[in-house]
Design an enzyme around this catalytic site. Structure first.
Site, PDB file in Angstrom:
ATOM      1  N   CYS A   1       0.852  -1.182   0.000  1.00 22.28           N
ATOM      2  CA  CYS A   1       0.000   0.000   0.000  1.00 22.28           C
ATOM      3  C   CYS A   1       0.890   1.234   0.000  1.00 22.28           C
ATOM      4  CB  CYS A   1      -0.893  -0.016   1.235  1.00 22.28           C
ATOM      5  SG  CYS A   1      -2.006   1.386   1.362  1.00 22.28           S
TER       6      CYS A   1
ATOM      7  N   HIS B   1      -8.858  -3.620  -2.705  1.00 20.57           N
ATOM      8  CA  HIS B   1      -7.991  -2.823  -1.833  1.00 20.57           C
ATOM      9  C   HIS B   1      -8.429  -1.354  -1.835  1.00 20.57           C
ATOM     10  CE1 HIS B   1      -3.872  -1.842  -0.175  1.00 20.57           C
ATOM     11  NE2 HIS B   1      -4.200  -0.669  -0.688  1.00 20.57           N
ATOM     12  N   GLU B   2      -8.645  -0.788  -3.029  1.00 19.88           N
ATOM     13  CA  GLU B   2      -9.019   0.624  -3.110  1.00 19.88           C
ATOM     14  C   GLU B   2     -10.427   0.864  -2.566  1.00 19.88           C
ATOM     15  OE1 GLU B   2      -6.578   2.482  -3.446  1.00 19.88           O
ATOM     16  OE2 GLU B   2      -5.232   1.036  -4.386  1.00 19.88           O
TER      17      GLU B   2
ATOM     18  N   HIS C   1     -10.193   1.077   1.130  1.00 18.42           N
ATOM     19  CA  HIS C   1      -9.721   2.390   1.582  1.00 18.42           C
ATOM     20  C   HIS C   1     -10.885   3.356   1.747  1.00 18.42           C
ATOM     21  CE1 HIS C   1      -5.418   2.543   1.943  1.00 18.42           C
ATOM     22  NE2 HIS C   1      -5.217   1.995   0.746  1.00 18.42           N
TER      23      HIS C   1
END
Length: 187
Positions: free
Chosen positions: A104, A146-147, A150
């Site tokens: 990351c 993953h994004e 976030h």
């Protein structure tokens, strides 16, 4: 000859939010204002992602608590996927659960084996408000998940347990970027 500009060409590289910054640990707000400020944000996000040599970036990683992500990421067949999604929603994540190395830009230099589905579908809109649906497999599916995490206030260490989590958090505390932050003067 190219018929369009490379994303980020006119963007500014913004400072990266790092593990522990409040903006990374809170859900982002939906975008309601589509216009030049949003276009500037996306352009800056591309520039920042490329400068950091990443494959994806969420707006809160540059300190903006809005639901926006950009990506320039290959899948497992080395097919390049390039784009942005405003107000993304992870609508499907399925297939095999794969544990693979995950890093990351908000934890520079660190990575840990993290479980993710090998297929993901994200829906949202483009800068002009038109709908977009993006499907990814393999590494690109990992990037999309993953994004999207976030934007919900989740960083990948939150998905780890036991020794793997403890080892990563210990490495994060010892990382040069973490040490530099504790030496910054207050205010």
């Amino acid at each position: 000859m190219r018929n369009r500009l490379i994303p980020g060409t006119f963007g500014l590289v913004r400072p990266m939010s790092l593990l522990g910054d409040a903006v990374l640990h809170a859900p982002c707000e939906s975008v309601t204002d589509f216009g030049p400020p949003l276009e500037r944000l996306v352009e800056d996000m591309y520039a920042t992602m490329y400068a950091a040599q990443g494959v994806g970036l969420a707006a809160n990683q540059v300190g903006v608590g809005l639901k926006v992500l950009v990506y320039d990421c290959p899948d497992d067949e080395d097919v390049r996927h390039l784009g942005h999604i405003v107000n993304p929603r992870l609508v499907e994540a399925d297939g095999l659960v794969m544990r693979g190395p995950e890093g990351c830009l908000s934890l520079p230099g660190l990575e840990a084996g993290t479980e993710r589905f090998d297929r993901a579908v994200v829906e949202g809109v483009r800068l002009d408000g038109s709908p977009v649906r993006v499907e990814g497999t393999g590494f690109f599916a990992r990037c999309l998940q993953h994004e999207c995490d976030h934007l919900e206030g989740t960083v990948y260490p939150d998905r780890l347990t036991g020794r793997r989590r403890a080892r990563l958090l210990r490495a994060a505390r010892r990382a040069p970027w973490a040490a530099a932050r504790t030496q910054d003067p207050p205010g």
